[in-house]
Design an enzyme around this catalytic site. Sequence first.
Site, PDB file in Angstrom:
ATOM      1  N   TYR A  92      47.602  48.759  35.741  1.00 39.28           N
ATOM      2  CA  TYR A  92      46.765  47.660  35.267  1.00 39.28           C
ATOM      3  C   TYR A  92      47.499  46.344  35.527  1.00 39.28           C
ATOM      4  O   TYR A  92      48.137  46.190  36.554  1.00 39.28           O
ATOM      5  CB  TYR A  92      46.382  47.874  33.788  1.00 39.28           C
ATOM      6  CG  TYR A  92      45.160  47.079  33.414  1.00 39.28           C
ATOM      7  CD1 TYR A  92      43.939  47.348  34.011  1.00 39.28           C
ATOM      8  CD2 TYR A  92      45.225  46.040  32.497  1.00 39.28           C
ATOM      9  CE1 TYR A  92      42.804  46.605  33.708  1.00 39.28           C
ATOM     10  CE2 TYR A  92      44.099  45.299  32.176  1.00 39.28           C
ATOM     11  CZ  TYR A  92      42.893  45.577  32.784  1.00 39.28           C
ATOM     12  OH  TYR A  92      41.789  44.840  32.479  1.00 39.28           O
ATOM     13  N   LYS A 117      41.136  50.009  33.466  1.00 41.35           N
ATOM     14  CA  LYS A 117      40.973  49.990  32.015  1.00 41.35           C
ATOM     15  C   LYS A 117      40.756  51.405  31.482  1.00 41.35           C
ATOM     16  O   LYS A 117      41.320  51.809  30.451  1.00 41.35           O
ATOM     17  CB  LYS A 117      39.788  49.112  31.641  1.00 41.35           C
ATOM     18  CG  LYS A 117      39.903  48.444  30.286  1.00 41.35           C
ATOM     19  CD  LYS A 117      40.873  47.286  30.328  1.00 41.35           C
ATOM     20  CE  LYS A 117      40.940  46.551  29.019  1.00 41.35           C
ATOM     21  NZ  LYS A 117      41.801  45.356  29.070  1.00 41.35           N
TER      22      LYS A 117
END
Length: 555
Positions: free
Chosen positions: A91, A164
């Site tokens: 991420y 996510k």
Amino acid sequence: MSVKPTILQDRYRNRGTAFTLAQRAQLGIVGRLPAAVETLDEQAARAYAQLRQQPSNMHRYLYLNEVHNQNQVLYYRLLVDHLTELLPIVYDPTVGEAIEQWSSDFRDSRAVYLSIDHPEDVESSFRSLGLGAEDVDLIVVSDAQEILGIGDWGVNGTDISIGKLAVYTAAAGIDPDRVVAVNIDAGTDNELLLNSPSYLGNRHARVTGKRYDEFVAQYLETAAQLFPNALLHFEDFGPGNARRILVENAKRYRIFNDDMQGTGAIVMAAVFAGLRMTGERWADQRLVVFGAGTAGTGIADQIHAAMVRDGASAQEAKDNVWLIDKQGLVTDDMPDLPDYQQPYSRRKDEVADWADGRIDLLTTIRHVKPTILIGTSTVASAFTREVVEALAAGVERPILLPLSNPTSRVEVMPSDAVQWSRGKALVAAGIPVDPVDYDGVTYFIGQANNAMLYPGLGLGTIVSGAEHVTDSMLLAAAEAVAGQVDVGKPGAALLPPVANLRALSATVAIAVAQAAAVDGVATRSHANLVEAVREAMWQPVYRDLPQPNEAVERS
């Protein structure tokens, strides 16, 4: 000559060299693998060694993506075993670089693409997954208008939703077979993309207004109808849309916006810990937010709500919040104020004698004497030595939260903040930083990383079957995070370390599920909530093999 697809091409069921000889015979893949039969531990050790050999974080990102495409269990085993190390790779910040290269590097996809030019395809796009009403717990959607401080990246932003979901699974054990990543392709205003021959999205300006709103409404209605138990997570929508979508739909759908609610809640956790250190009340705080976009204003909303819960009137709480944007202190005479800033705008006559014209940050600090200063501006070094010294002169133990990231955009480095405040400021940051030694004390700097909160919030919502994400659930999540901090230790961090993220997520989930029950939005009850959360957490292990010829619809 055609080659029939096998289980080796199915990322959900493939286990590669971990198939036993008997399983290889059963599945018709004899001769398709080396003779050795490995355990998952052995596969994970080899994969981690290969990962460490990659020359850059971007190469590590691509390597992990290939593992994910081939063997989902092995991918998540790597993440769970090395979560602190790999979180910044799968991420933020590495995903930002991957997004910029997404179209030119496109190899495979694990998302649903909804084009604003074809609203008639929304339902069929979801149905193509082959999933039933009870098969989905979580959907993460982005229109990629405001990606991680790098702006509008259109369909390239698909990796935001995928990344996510990876964090949800690695941190909180959300079952990866029960999640869906979605990109809303509303066009893009990024000229670089529109002029790139490799760009894979809609080649027109970003659609706005009624047509955009109708498409988002269609997405919400369709997703909620087809998957009525799913939490609908919104990510990286533009400031003109994010807050409005949340406010208009929060009572109707099981919706959550991490940029607003998640960021606000993790900041609340830091402030909870800070107030435990100072012994002060929420109702007595004075808040200055530098960077009044959706994230900054969302933080202000949650702190305002905490002030009210602690006994302040709604007006008293608003009177103790000051927003500063590009034009300076937000005042009611500014033209075209966004709706989310209007409730906190100051009367022009109230501050008329502060300065001639634009009222800057330093001037505001000197007049307000804030107890809390938060930066969500992405303006590097905006909290100068003069600003920090003025903050420390105004109150004894100010809470100072420079939350922008990456490092090149942080408002002040924590090492400078500690020194310039002479150790008075209680500091957490949006970036990971080393401890700071000052005047014989080692100050540990917590990272305001939403990953400490939203995975557990999602898990608690799923376990409780909450019909909505309430303010009390967000507050419970924040308190659960803050509760992991030892505030009695000199130099203690305001937030816990990321290292024990899976255990922290379970703690947050329990608190969220309990709050959902108290609020009356829970639809599931459990005799032993702790055990229910534990059982709900998916583990990266090889499960029983499917029966021969069993079909798997997902792709």
